[in-house]
Design an enzyme around this catalytic site. Structure first.
Site, PDB file in Angstrom:
ATOM      1  N   HIS A  74       0.710  -0.973  -0.143  1.00 14.21           N
ATOM      2  CA  HIS A  74      -0.011  -0.140  -0.074  1.00 14.21           C
ATOM      3  C   HIS A  74       0.930   1.279   0.135  1.00 14.21           C
ATOM      4  O   HIS A  74       0.764   2.252  -0.705  1.00 14.21           O
ATOM      5  CB  HIS A  74      -0.921  -0.023   1.118  1.00 14.21           C
ATOM      6  CG  HIS A  74      -2.046   1.039   0.920  1.00 14.21           C
ATOM      7  ND1 HIS A  74      -3.209   0.873  -0.047  1.00 14.21           N
ATOM      8  CD2 HIS A  74      -2.082   2.386   1.372  1.00 14.21           C
ATOM      9  CE1 HIS A  74      -3.903   2.059   0.122  1.00 14.21           C
ATOM     10  NE2 HIS A  74      -3.328   2.918   0.767  1.00 14.21           N
ATOM     11  N   TYR A 125       1.835   5.346  -2.446  1.00 11.98           N
ATOM     12  CA  TYR A 125       2.225   6.683  -2.364  1.00 11.98           C
ATOM     13  C   TYR A 125       3.575   7.005  -2.699  1.00 11.98           C
ATOM     14  O   TYR A 125       3.863   8.256  -3.048  1.00 11.98           O
ATOM     15  CB  TYR A 125       2.117   6.853  -0.703  1.00 11.98           C
ATOM     16  CG  TYR A 125       0.402   6.960  -0.416  1.00 11.98           C
ATOM     17  CD1 TYR A 125      -0.389   7.824  -0.796  1.00 11.98           C
ATOM     18  CD2 TYR A 125       0.144   5.824   0.094  1.00 11.98           C
ATOM     19  CE1 TYR A 125      -1.661   7.768  -0.441  1.00 11.98           C
ATOM     20  CE2 TYR A 125      -1.494   5.639   0.161  1.00 11.98           C
ATOM     21  CZ  TYR A 125      -2.149   6.802   0.147  1.00 11.98           C
ATOM     22  OH  TYR A 125      -3.492   6.652   0.349  1.00 11.98           O
ATOM     23  N   ARG A 154     -10.901 -11.095 -10.956  1.00 13.25           N
ATOM     24  CA  ARG A 154      -9.703 -10.528 -11.418  1.00 13.25           C
ATOM     25  C   ARG A 154      -8.601 -11.575 -11.562  1.00 13.25           C
ATOM     26  O   ARG A 154      -8.948 -12.848 -11.181  1.00 13.25           O
ATOM     27  CB  ARG A 154      -9.133  -9.315 -10.428  1.00 13.25           C
ATOM     28  CG  ARG A 154      -8.837  -9.576  -9.263  1.00 13.25           C
ATOM     29  CD  ARG A 154      -8.463  -8.589  -8.175  1.00 13.25           C
ATOM     30  NE  ARG A 154      -7.029  -7.831  -8.740  1.00 13.25           N
ATOM     31  CZ  ARG A 154      -6.291  -7.439  -7.926  1.00 13.25           C
ATOM     32  NH1 ARG A 154      -6.470  -7.447  -6.545  1.00 13.25           N
ATOM     33  NH2 ARG A 154      -5.192  -6.921  -8.282  1.00 13.25           N
ATOM     34  N   ARG A 155      -7.439 -11.217 -11.991  1.00 10.74           N
ATOM     35  CA  ARG A 155      -6.260 -12.212 -12.109  1.00 10.74           C
ATOM     36  C   ARG A 155      -6.830 -13.629 -12.701  1.00 10.74           C
ATOM     37  O   ARG A 155      -6.178 -14.702 -12.442  1.00 10.74           O
ATOM     38  CB  ARG A 155      -5.908 -12.668 -10.677  1.00 10.74           C
ATOM     39  CG  ARG A 155      -5.295 -11.477  -9.520  1.00 10.74           C
ATOM     40  CD  ARG A 155      -4.779 -12.179  -8.358  1.00 10.74           C
ATOM     41  NE  ARG A 155      -4.260 -11.279  -7.593  1.00 10.74           N
ATOM     42  CZ  ARG A 155      -4.651 -10.924  -6.434  1.00 10.74           C
ATOM     43  NH1 ARG A 155      -5.903 -11.296  -5.926  1.00 10.74           N
ATOM     44  NH2 ARG A 155      -4.088  -9.949  -5.711  1.00 10.74           N
ATOM     45  N   HIS A 209      -9.754   0.202 -10.323  1.00 12.67           N
ATOM     46  CA  HIS A 209      -9.367   1.258  -9.544  1.00 12.67           C
ATOM     47  C   HIS A 209      -7.751   1.458  -9.382  1.00 12.67           C
ATOM     48  O   HIS A 209      -7.314   2.931  -9.708  1.00 12.67           O
ATOM     49  CB  HIS A 209      -9.426   0.941  -8.058  1.00 12.67           C
ATOM     50  CG  HIS A 209      -8.983   1.679  -6.939  1.00 12.67           C
ATOM     51  ND1 HIS A 209      -9.263   2.868  -6.471  1.00 12.67           N
ATOM     52  CD2 HIS A 209      -7.849   1.472  -6.099  1.00 12.67           C
ATOM     53  CE1 HIS A 209      -8.822   3.469  -5.614  1.00 12.67           C
ATOM     54  NE2 HIS A 209      -7.542   2.475  -5.232  1.00 12.67           N
ATOM     55  N   PHE A 210      -6.877   0.574  -9.802  1.00  9.70           N
ATOM     56  CA  PHE A 210      -5.749   0.670 -10.050  1.00  9.70           C
ATOM     57  C   PHE A 210      -5.433   1.355 -11.117  1.00  9.70           C
ATOM     58  O   PHE A 210      -4.471   2.330 -11.326  1.00  9.70           O
ATOM     59  CB  PHE A 210      -5.270  -0.824 -10.365  1.00  9.70           C
ATOM     60  CG  PHE A 210      -3.857  -1.056  -9.987  1.00  9.70           C
ATOM     61  CD1 PHE A 210      -3.145  -0.547  -8.569  1.00  9.70           C
ATOM     62  CD2 PHE A 210      -2.734  -1.495 -10.913  1.00  9.70           C
ATOM     63  CE1 PHE A 210      -2.029  -0.789  -8.498  1.00  9.70           C
ATOM     64  CE2 PHE A 210      -1.463  -1.543 -10.511  1.00  9.70           C
ATOM     65  CZ  PHE A 210      -1.131  -1.342  -9.110  1.00  9.70           C
ATOM     66  N   HIS A 211      -6.028   1.285 -12.373  1.00 10.03           N
ATOM     67  CA  HIS A 211      -6.045   1.950 -13.575  1.00 10.03           C
ATOM     68  C   HIS A 211      -6.512   3.465 -13.364  1.00 10.03           C
ATOM     69  O   HIS A 211      -5.680   4.428 -14.011  1.00 10.03           O
ATOM     70  CB  HIS A 211      -6.593   1.361 -14.709  1.00 10.03           C
ATOM     71  CG  HIS A 211      -6.041   0.038 -15.487  1.00 10.03           C
ATOM     72  ND1 HIS A 211      -6.210  -1.119 -14.914  1.00 10.03           N
ATOM     73  CD2 HIS A 211      -5.138  -0.021 -16.402  1.00 10.03           C
ATOM     74  CE1 HIS A 211      -5.527  -2.008 -15.434  1.00 10.03           C
ATOM     75  NE2 HIS A 211      -4.853  -1.170 -16.271  1.00 10.03           N
TER      76      HIS A 211
END
Length: 552
Positions: free
Chosen positions: A221, A225, A437-438, A372-374
């Site tokens: 996580h 950042y 996913r995955r 969300h990642f994209h």
């Protein structure tokens, strides 16, 4: 020899990192294009290559390799600009770090391409890659540490020569980001060195799966950042310079970066809310700490829009939103970053959903997470890096960002925005329906599951179109990079690109904000509170270690 007001040594170093970054970017986006066509049943891979090799390469090359090499190029050029040219030792250790990081990357990529490491971006146990894959990961992290500590060494030299003064804002933010990175990497380094490498080379029979996942997310996580803070650096100090104004508040910037160090690390359990080996109390505690990270993000949003409005009104903007029209929309360096900021608004809202106990149950391990990642990394971070590229490479090469290239840059950021909007929207919608996913398989030959993909936005064709747009946009970006690197006309003396850092008034900034002993100490206290007991439980009450699984 000075080009773009940067010494030759730092120029070559930053360009080496940028070259590696964009090579990884091109291959990684190609892997993304292959994925959407495979899932659409429109492409069959050759026998030596499968979907999970492509998926692993896509995640690692874009999320880890591209971002890290680009960030260090940005740091190296910026630290040279903010604090002066590197000394010979600082330059040497940066080169050593770059070489070690590059060797680790190449080793990882060789293992993935060779079919020995289809363990995906998270490399979860009990899936086991070849031992050299984990050695490559360790070398990668060690190389970044060497470069990071070299930059901190340059910062310390400046502090000794300027006792009692606050460092330039860019240098402060760079050091804060490196501190966050080093502390965050402790988890993944511990997992790789003491769990994965002995297990992969047969020194031990099994691995504590839950412990390895917890150590990964201790790192995983705050890694977000590590990507975001350099983008925030650009928002805080580069954008105001492009606007022709100063930083809104020096002390606000420094406080926000300190808060990221404190609250971005002890939050990894919110990625493990469905896993049984961790007591609910510790999941709840880390969920609360996760929401604390929202505070510096909102501080950043307030600072940026205050800067926009104040500058817009200085330029004559009237009425409630008249300032908005006065912003430099014809400057692609600004427009690309503004669009990146806009994408981060729904991205941040989605992050709140991911970290919530109840709502996480709905979207956990679905395509929502990929969307969300994209929309958080693939757009706000990546497009900010694109905006930086448009002046950073000319700054390093002494070439001109011509009007023709600026027009191409607008096409590139618009196409990337459209492609990512289609891609992430489809993934969010499919995730809400339950699409996993995955996995290369999407329908499982079940009518209800196949119906997920009947919508206009959730159709496989939509995903393939989005992937194609993104790859074409990426190819256009690579074309612009090549032009700015080797082909664009050389700039005259008065046309040489500068490294735009806005001035900031530090006269009212409390000096304790740069007392790193305080903040690192508090960070470790929070980490100890959040992790000591649950990790001790995972070790003390560990089940028999899991053996090796290889599903490819």
């Amino acid at each position: 020899m000075i080009i773009g007001q940067i010494a030759k040594g730092e120029r070559k170093l930053a360009l080496a990192n940028l070259g590696f970054a964009y090579a990884a970017f091109l291959i990684g986006t190609l892997c993304g294009l292959l994925q959407v066509f495979i899932r659409n049943d429109a492409l069959t891979l050759p026998g030596w290559l499968d979907y999970y090799q492509v998926l692993t390469a896509h995640g690692l090359l874009l999320a880890i390799v591209f971002t890290t090499f680009f960030i260090f190029a940005f740091f190296q050029a910026g630290m040279s600009r903010a604090l002066g040219s590197f000394g010979p030792k600082v330059l040497l250790w940066n080169w050593i770090g770059f070489i070690v990081t590059s060797l680790g990357t190449l080793l990882v990529v060789i293992m993935v391409i060779g079919g020995q490491a289809s363990v995906l971006y998270t490399f979860y146990a009990p899936l086991q890659a070849h031992g050299l894959f984990y050695v490559g990961l360790a070398l990668f992290v060690i190389g970044t540490w060497i470069q990071g500590f070299a930059l901190i060494g340059h910062y310390r030299v400046w502090r000794k020569q300027n006792k009692g003064q606050l460092s330039p804002l860019f240098a402060f933010m760079t050091v804060a980001t490196i501190i966050l990175w080093v502390i965050a990497c402790l988890g993944v380094v511990a997992a790789v060195l003491f769990q994965f490498i002995p297990w992969a080379f047969g020194m031990v029979d099994g691995i504590n799966v839950e412990l390895s996942r917890s150590l990964f997310w201790y790192f995983g996580h705050p890694l977000v950042y590590f990507w975001l803070l350099p983008a925030y650096m650009a928002w805080y100090v580069i954008v105001p310079k492009i606007l022709g104004t100063k930083v809104f508040s020096d002390s606000l910037v420094r406080l926000s970066f300190v808060l990221f160090i404190l609250f971005s690390i002890p939050v990894g359990f919110h990625h493990q809310l469905t896993e049984p080996g961790i007591a609910s109390f510790w999941k709840f505690l880390q969920t609360v700490l996760t929401f604390m990270v929202i505070i510096p993000s909102l501080m950043t949003a307030f600072s940026m829009f205050a800067t926009f409005e104040l500058r817009g009104r200085e330029l004559g903007g009237k009425g409630l939103f008249g300032w908005f029209r006065k912003l430099p929309w014809k400057d692609v360096r600004f427009t690309s970053i503004f669009i990146a900021m806009a994408f981060f608004i729904p991205g941040g809202a989605g992050g709140i959903i991911n970290a919530s106990f109840q709502m996480n149950e709905v979207i956990h391990n679905t395509l929502w997470v990929v969307g969300h990642f994209h929309i958080t990394v693939g757009t706000p971070v990546a497009m900010t890096f694109f905006g930086l590229t448009f002046w950073l490479i000319p700054y390093l090469t002494g070439r001109r960002f011509t009007k023709a290239l600026q027009k191409l840059a607008f096409i590139q950021i618009i196409s990337w925005s459209v492609g990512m909007l289609l891609m992430s929207t489809a993934q969010h919608v499919l995730g809400l329906m339950g699409a996993p996913r995955r996995t290369a398989y999407t329908g499982y030959a079940h009518d209800d599951a196949l119906a997920w993909f009947d919508g206009i936005l959730s159709n496989h064709v939509t995903m393939a179109v989005a992937g194609s747009i993104l790859f074409l946009s990426a190819s256009l970006l690579i074309f612009i990079v090549i032009q700015l690197w080797w082909i664009a006309p050389k700039a005259d003396v008065h046309q040489v690109e500068s490294f735009p850092i806005a001035s900031s008034d530090a006269s009212a900034t409390p000096k304790f904000l740069e007392n790193w002993k305080i903040w690192i100490g508090i960070a470790f206290v929070l980490i100890a509170v959040a992790y000591t007991i649950p990790l001790a439980d995972l070790i003390q009450h560990a089940p028999p270690g899991s053996g090796r699984f290889q599903t490819w």
